[in-house]
Write a protein that holds these residues in place. Structure first.
Motif, PDB file in Angstrom:
ATOM      1  N   LEU A  73      -5.461   5.280   3.512  1.00 16.03           N
ATOM      2  CA  LEU A  73      -5.867   3.942   3.938  1.00 16.03           C
ATOM      3  C   LEU A  73      -5.222   2.887   3.072  1.00 16.03           C
ATOM      4  N   GLY A  98      -4.110   2.551  -4.141  1.00 12.95           N
ATOM      5  CA  GLY A  98      -4.557   1.547  -5.091  1.00 12.95           C
ATOM      6  C   GLY A  98      -6.000   1.149  -4.916  1.00 12.95           C
ATOM      7  N   GLY A 140      -5.790   1.952  11.875  1.00 11.10           N
ATOM      8  CA  GLY A 140      -5.009   1.709  10.678  1.00 11.10           C
ATOM      9  C   GLY A 140      -5.412   0.422  10.003  1.00 11.10           C
ATOM     10  N   PRO A 141      -4.936   0.259   8.792  1.00  5.84           N
ATOM     11  CA  PRO A 141      -5.313  -0.925   8.033  1.00  5.84           C
ATOM     12  C   PRO A 141      -4.640  -2.168   8.576  1.00  5.84           C
ATOM     13  N   VAL A 142      -5.238  -3.259   8.269  1.00  6.10           N
ATOM     14  CA  VAL A 142      -4.676  -4.520   8.725  1.00  6.10           C
ATOM     15  C   VAL A 142      -3.392  -4.830   7.994  1.00  6.10           C
ATOM     16  N   GLY A 143      -3.412  -4.590   6.739  1.00 10.76           N
ATOM     17  CA  GLY A 143      -2.215  -4.893   5.974  1.00 10.76           C
ATOM     18  C   GLY A 143      -2.014  -3.858   4.909  1.00 10.76           C
ATOM     19  N   GLU A 144      -1.288  -4.200   3.917  1.00 19.64           N
ATOM     20  CA  GLU A 144      -1.157  -3.293   2.799  1.00 19.64           C
ATOM     21  C   GLU A 144      -2.090  -3.800   1.714  1.00 19.64           C
ATOM     22  N   PRO A 145      -3.233  -3.195   1.604  1.00 20.13           N
ATOM     23  CA  PRO A 145      -4.220  -3.733   0.679  1.00 20.13           C
ATOM     24  C   PRO A 145      -3.765  -3.719  -0.764  1.00 20.13           C
ATOM     25  N   ASP A 189      -0.930  -4.637  -1.825  1.00 16.84           N
ATOM     26  CA  ASP A 189      -0.326  -5.948  -2.002  1.00 16.84           C
ATOM     27  C   ASP A 189      -1.382  -7.036  -1.938  1.00 16.84           C
ATOM     28  N   VAL A 190      -2.276  -6.855  -1.031  1.00 14.28           N
ATOM     29  CA  VAL A 190      -3.332  -7.846  -0.880  1.00 14.28           C
ATOM     30  C   VAL A 190      -4.087  -7.991  -2.191  1.00 14.28           C
ATOM     31  N   SER A 191      -4.439  -6.869  -2.735  1.00 13.35           N
ATOM     32  CA  SER A 191      -5.192  -6.898  -3.975  1.00 13.35           C
ATOM     33  C   SER A 191      -4.392  -7.589  -5.063  1.00 13.35           C
TER      34      SER A 191
END
Lengths: 257, 167
Positions: A64, A67, A90-95, A97-99
């Motif tokens: 998912l 990180g 699937g996830p909305v984005g790449e968390p 990176d989001v984080s």
């Protein structure tokens, strides 16, 4: 609420009729109540109270979100809630990176932010109280203290909210005990959960907690046995990765001894 | 439990914010989970009192990713329900009495706004935040927030005027 005196909202007096109608249409953006309730249940289930931090789990691969550690696993694994849909779409984005992209000010440590642990039981299994509502302030549903609920007449797959809350209280309690460093107490809670709910809604969660608790309690053989049994029946589940991590770490401990 | 309290206190706000930041309804569940997963991961870093701003900033990133994904799938058609209203390509103020139609039009307008303007506009119009608070939520200087807000209002007004026939 606004202190921006010179900037009246268009929604209020500042806009034309058209603008106001357009903006007023967003008033219907309410989160559906059932979705909100499901979100809170999900949030309760994935609350970061892990006994085994991700770093201690070799072999984790987080489909998912790399990180996000165990939370991502938990989130994608709380199958009892229809709310969780990440697995299918699937996830909305790449968390990851989001984080990273979120600027935060760093506090002075996690302990300050965690609820202070309740006084630990005396260390023996017998001293561990069965879950009560007082033990579980975050779950506003009291666990029944009498006989098991007589709702086994019909095996209804849709769980009513009370049952779900009660069951969650057990999981929450076990997780808390584990976090407090009392795996035996966690096991007692899990035993009670198993007794009361032969067909539990949180079977996987309970099993994973049990494997963790057994490993922490030093019952390595049983932890491995249960972990491997889980892996054999849940080969593709996200939780399996965590169990696999525990089993592997047990193996590496054994080989280094 | 702090995390659960976060979800309870800010779940609705985030859902609305993500919606207004352009996350399609079908993706809202995923998006809000993403936000809270990040929050859970970084719970110990969030200063007490700064939770809502943290969640909103996270939502900004999540929504940007969601919109980028959406942009790769170009179809965002109006649906059958709107066919009647769309029979007149230039709706009037009366058409906006249909809330659902107005809402869709609002989406179109917000979608056409530059992201940086959209964000401040949403916070001001729907969350009733002042420029200093917007600055805090978005992580920009107050002056920047105020000037963006002015530009955002102008942008919105122009887009609305272009899309809806004045009667």
């Amino acid at each position: 609420m606004s202190s921006e005196k010179h900037m009246t909202r268009l929604r209020d007096a500042g806009g034309t009729e058209i603008e106001q109608r357009l903006l007023a249409s967003a008033a219907a953006d309410e989160m559906p109540e059932e979705k909100f309730r499901a979100l809170v249940q999900w949030g309760t289930a994935i609350a970061p109270t892990e006994a085994a931090p991700p770093a201690a789990m070799p072999g984790w691969k987080l489909p998912l979100a790399k990180g996000l550690g165990v939370l991502a696993l938990a989130a994608a694994s709380v199958g009892a809630f229809d709310y969780v849909s990440s697995r299918s779409s699937g996830p909305v984005g790449e968390p990851h990176d989001v984080s990273k992209a979120v600027p935060v000010s760093v506090g002075d440590g996690a302990d300050r932010l965690e609820a202070p642990p309740a006084p630990s039981p005396a260390g023996t299994v017998a001293a561990v109280p069965v879950v009560t509502a007082d033990d579980l302030p975050s779950v506003p549903v009291a666990v029944p203290s009498a006989a098991p609920p007589a709702r086994s007449v019909a095996k209804k797959p849709v769980l009513d909210e009370v049952s779900l809350g009660e069951q969650m209280a057990f999981i929450d309690s076990a997780r808390t005990r584990l976090r407090q460093g009392d795996p035996r107490a966690a096991l007692t809670v899990l035993d009670e959960y198993k007794r009361r709910y032969p067909e539990p809604a949180f079977r996987e969660e309970a099993t994973v907690l049990r494997v963790s608790a057994l490993a922490k309690a030093g019952d390595v053989a049983e932890a491995r046995r249960l972990g491997e049994a889980f892996l054999s029946t849940h080969p593709a589940e996200l939780y399996s990765r965590r169990v696999e991590g525990i089993v592997r770490s047990l193996e590496s401990q054994e080989s280094s001894q | 439990m702090r995390f659960r309290a976060l979800v309870e206190a800010h779940g609705r706000f985030l859902w609305q914010s993500l919606r207004r930041l352009g996350v399609p309804e079908a993706s809202l569940d995923d998006a809000i989970q993403q936000v809270f997963l990040v929050a859970a991961e970084r719970l110990h870093e969030i200063q007490p009192g700064a939770e809502k701003a943290f969640l909103f900033r996270t939502a900004l990133n999540v929504s940007a990713h969601a919109r980028r994904r959406l942009a790769r799938k170009p179809e965002r058609p109006l649906e059958d329900d709107d066919v009647q209203a769309l029979s007149d390509p230039a709706p009037t103020a009366d058409d906006l009495l249909d809330r659902r139609y107005a809402r869709r039009l609002l989406d179109e307008i917000l979608d056409e706004m530059p992201d940086d303007l959209r964000v401040v506009f949403v916070l001001h119009e729907f969350e009733e935040l002042s420029a200093p608070r917007i600055a805090e939520y978005v992580g920009i200087p107050v002056g920047t927030a105020a000037s963006r807000l002015r530009r955002a209002r102008e942008e919105f007004r122009q887009l609305a005027a272009r899309k809806v026939k004045q009667t």
